[in-house]
Design a protein around this motif. Structure first.
Motif, PDB file in Angstrom:
ATOM      1  N   ARG A   4       0.834  -1.201   0.000  1.00 12.67           N
ATOM      2  CA  ARG A   4       0.000   0.000   0.000  1.00 12.67           C
ATOM      3  C   ARG A   4       0.868   1.249   0.000  1.00 12.67           C
ATOM      4  N   ARG A   5       0.317   2.285  -0.653  1.00  8.90           N
ATOM      5  CA  ARG A   5       0.992   3.578  -0.692  1.00  8.90           C
ATOM      6  C   ARG A   5      -0.066   4.666  -0.656  1.00  8.90           C
ATOM      7  N   ILE A   6       0.189   5.676   0.164  1.00  6.35           N
ATOM      8  CA  ILE A   6      -0.697   6.835   0.226  1.00  6.35           C
ATOM      9  C   ILE A   6      -0.156   7.882  -0.739  1.00  6.35           C
ATOM     10  N   LEU A   7      -1.053   8.466  -1.510  1.00  7.89           N
ATOM     11  CA  LEU A   7      -0.689   9.471  -2.495  1.00  7.89           C
ATOM     12  C   LEU A   7      -1.582  10.692  -2.291  1.00  7.89           C
ATOM     13  N   GLN A   8      -0.969  11.831  -1.989  1.00  3.24           N
ATOM     14  CA  GLN A   8      -1.700  13.087  -1.807  1.00  3.24           C
ATOM     15  C   GLN A   8      -1.702  13.863  -3.121  1.00  3.24           C
ATOM     16  N   LEU A   9      -2.873  14.291  -3.556  1.00  2.00           N
ATOM     17  CA  LEU A   9      -2.999  15.091  -4.774  1.00  2.00           C
ATOM     18  C   LEU A   9      -3.786  16.361  -4.464  1.00  2.00           C
ATOM     19  N   ASN A  10      -3.315  17.495  -4.971  1.00  2.00           N
ATOM     20  CA  ASN A  10      -4.011  18.766  -4.764  1.00  2.00           C
ATOM     21  C   ASN A  10      -5.283  18.857  -5.596  1.00  2.00           C
ATOM     22  N   ALA A  11      -5.315  18.143  -6.706  1.00  3.10           N
ATOM     23  CA  ALA A  11      -6.489  18.149  -7.594  1.00  3.10           C
ATOM     24  C   ALA A  11      -6.523  16.831  -8.360  1.00  3.10           C
ATOM     25  N   LYS A  12      -7.671  16.522  -8.922  1.00  7.57           N
ATOM     26  CA  LYS A  12      -7.784  15.318  -9.753  1.00  7.57           C
ATOM     27  C   LYS A  12      -6.820  15.461 -10.929  1.00  7.57           C
ATOM     28  N   MET A  38      -1.514   0.425 -17.112  1.00  7.10           N
ATOM     29  CA  MET A  38      -2.619   0.807 -16.228  1.00  7.10           C
ATOM     30  C   MET A  38      -2.987   2.261 -16.477  1.00  7.10           C
ATOM     31  N   ASP A  39      -4.248   2.548 -16.296  1.00  5.74           N
ATOM     32  CA  ASP A  39      -4.754   3.909 -16.419  1.00  5.74           C
ATOM     33  C   ASP A  39      -5.577   4.200 -15.163  1.00  5.74           C
ATOM     34  N   LEU A  40      -5.020   5.040 -14.281  1.00  7.80           N
ATOM     35  CA  LEU A  40      -5.682   5.362 -13.015  1.00  7.80           C
ATOM     36  C   LEU A  40      -6.325   6.743 -13.037  1.00  7.80           C
ATOM     37  N   THR A  41      -6.443   7.340 -14.212  1.00  2.75           N
ATOM     38  CA  THR A  41      -6.969   8.697 -14.338  1.00  2.75           C
ATOM     39  C   THR A  41      -8.326   8.845 -13.655  1.00  2.75           C
ATOM     40  N   GLU A  42      -9.236   7.933 -13.907  1.00  2.00           N
ATOM     41  CA  GLU A  42     -10.586   8.029 -13.332  1.00  2.00           C
ATOM     42  C   GLU A  42     -10.652   7.562 -11.881  1.00  2.00           C
ATOM     43  N   SER A  43      -9.639   6.867 -11.409  1.00  2.00           N
ATOM     44  CA  SER A  43      -9.653   6.319 -10.048  1.00  2.00           C
ATOM     45  C   SER A  43      -9.087   7.280  -9.008  1.00  2.00           C
ATOM     46  N   LEU A  44      -8.159   8.140  -9.411  1.00  2.72           N
ATOM     47  CA  LEU A  44      -7.522   9.063  -8.472  1.00  2.72           C
ATOM     48  C   LEU A  44      -8.378  10.311  -8.285  1.00  2.72           C
ATOM     49  N   THR A  45      -8.392  10.830  -7.053  1.00  2.70           N
ATOM     50  CA  THR A  45      -9.192  11.995  -6.712  1.00  2.70           C
ATOM     51  C   THR A  45      -8.319  13.047  -6.037  1.00  2.70           C
ATOM     52  N   ASN A  67      -6.772  -1.047   2.140  1.00  2.00           N
ATOM     53  CA  ASN A  67      -6.619  -0.377   0.842  1.00  2.00           C
ATOM     54  C   ASN A  67      -7.520   0.857   0.718  1.00  2.00           C
ATOM     55  N   GLU A  68      -7.950   1.386   1.851  1.00  2.00           N
ATOM     56  CA  GLU A  68      -8.843   2.535   1.865  1.00  2.00           C
ATOM     57  C   GLU A  68      -8.261   3.672   2.698  1.00  2.00           C
ATOM     58  N   LYS A  69      -8.828   4.868   2.518  1.00  2.00           N
ATOM     59  CA  LYS A  69      -8.415   6.039   3.287  1.00  2.00           C
ATOM     60  C   LYS A  69      -8.724   5.813   4.762  1.00  2.00           C
ATOM     61  N   GLY A  70      -7.873   6.355   5.634  1.00  2.00           N
ATOM     62  CA  GLY A  70      -8.127   6.297   7.068  1.00  2.00           C
ATOM     63  C   GLY A  70      -7.655   5.030   7.758  1.00  2.00           C
ATOM     64  N   PHE A  71      -7.089   4.067   7.030  1.00  2.00           N
ATOM     65  CA  PHE A  71      -6.606   2.833   7.647  1.00  2.00           C
ATOM     66  C   PHE A  71      -5.371   3.135   8.486  1.00  2.00           C
ATOM     67  N   ALA A  72      -5.332   2.624   9.699  1.00  2.15           N
ATOM     68  CA  ALA A  72      -4.186   2.825  10.597  1.00  2.15           C
ATOM     69  C   ALA A  72      -3.285   1.595  10.543  1.00  2.15           C
ATOM     70  N   GLU A  73      -2.102   1.775   9.997  1.00  2.00           N
ATOM     71  CA  GLU A  73      -1.140   0.676   9.928  1.00  2.00           C
ATOM     72  C   GLU A  73      -0.618   0.365  11.329  1.00  2.00           C
ATOM     73  N   ASN A  74      -0.383  -0.916  11.581  1.00  2.00           N
ATOM     74  CA  ASN A  74       0.238  -1.317  12.846  1.00  2.00           C
ATOM     75  C   ASN A  74       1.653  -1.823  12.562  1.00  2.00           C
ATOM     76  N   ASP A  75       2.267  -2.478  13.541  1.00  2.00           N
ATOM     77  CA  ASP A  75       3.647  -2.955  13.397  1.00  2.00           C
ATOM     78  C   ASP A  75       3.795  -4.075  12.376  1.00  2.00           C
ATOM     79  N   ASP A  76       2.683  -4.636  11.900  1.00  2.00           N
ATOM     80  CA  ASP A  76       2.747  -5.690  10.883  1.00  2.00           C
ATOM     81  C   ASP A  76       3.030  -5.138   9.490  1.00  2.00           C
ATOM     82  N   TRP A  77       2.954  -3.821   9.328  1.00  2.00           N
ATOM     83  CA  TRP A  77       3.218  -3.173   8.038  1.00  2.00           C
ATOM     84  C   TRP A  77       4.662  -2.705   8.033  1.00  2.00           C
ATOM     85  N   LEU A  78       5.441  -3.233   7.108  1.00  2.00           N
ATOM     86  CA  LEU A  78       6.884  -3.002   7.084  1.00  2.00           C
ATOM     87  C   LEU A  78       7.323  -2.306   5.806  1.00  2.00           C
TER      88      LEU A  78
END
Length: 189
Positions: A28-36, A76-83, A167-178
């Motif tokens: 998993r990776r978090i990606l911050q975008l200012n706009a679509k 892959m085309d993530l254009t419509e998936s990213l917000t 795989n969703e926003k707001g998920f809190a990773e614990n020590d099992d995520w490396l």
């Protein structure tokens, strides 16, 4: 030579010296975008199989069946998936292992390269690197062998052990995520 170079992307896998057959790893990776984004396209492959999700929604899976001597990288085309705002890119990667009708030359791994074109013309590249986190899934028990008469993974999933919402926003990773390890594989395929 016709190879697709995904540099600076790196192959990723769960840290450790040994990989059991039929191991599932979540990336998993978090990606911050200012706009679509105006456009977001790239390439992905997971050895042996992957499922790609963005913000909890399945986008694609693969790779398509191919000659294992020449891995097929999927577009892959993530254009419509990213917000705008926070986005979560998730990949479930299954490694079949070696032998018993699998490729004897294969190595567990995941590689990802996404080119984002913003509305203002700015370009951004998102790659598989140390900004990703990985989790060895126990919901699918690693090391389960294929049944000899079918030569296929007999999938058993224990939902009680799955990190729901990973795989969703707001998920809190614990020590099992490396932080993932980097298998010694070239980024040109």
């Amino acid at each position: 030579d016709g190879a697709l170079d995904l540099s600076p992307a790196k192959w990723l896998w769960y840290p450790g010296d040994r990989v059991l057959p039929n191991t599932f790893v979540l990336f998993r990776r978090i990606l911050q975008l200012n706009a679509k984004p105006k456009k977001a396209t790239g390439w992905i492959i997971g050895e042996s199989r992957y499922q790609l999700e963005v913000n909890g929604r399945r986008v694609q899976w693969g790779p398509a069946p191919n000659d294992p001597r020449w891995p097929e990288v999927d577009h892959m085309d993530l254009t419509e998936s990213l917000t705008s705002g926070e986005n979560v890119i998730g990949a479930t990667v299954l490694y079949f292992g070696q032998g018993d009708a699998t490729c004897p030359m294969s190595r567990a791994g995941f590689i990802f390269k996404l080119e984002i074109e913003h509305a203002d013309g700015r370009l951004e590249t998102v790659v598989s690197d140390n900004s990703w986190r990985c989790h060895l899934s126990q919901a699918w028990k690693p090391g389960q062998h294929r049944m000899f008469f079918m030569q296929a993974l007999q999938e058993e999933f224990d939902g009680r052990l799955h990190p729901h919402g990973w795989n969703e926003k707001g998920f809190a990773e614990n020590d099992d995520w490396l932080e993932p390890s980097y298998p010694p594989c070239a980024a040109n395929l």
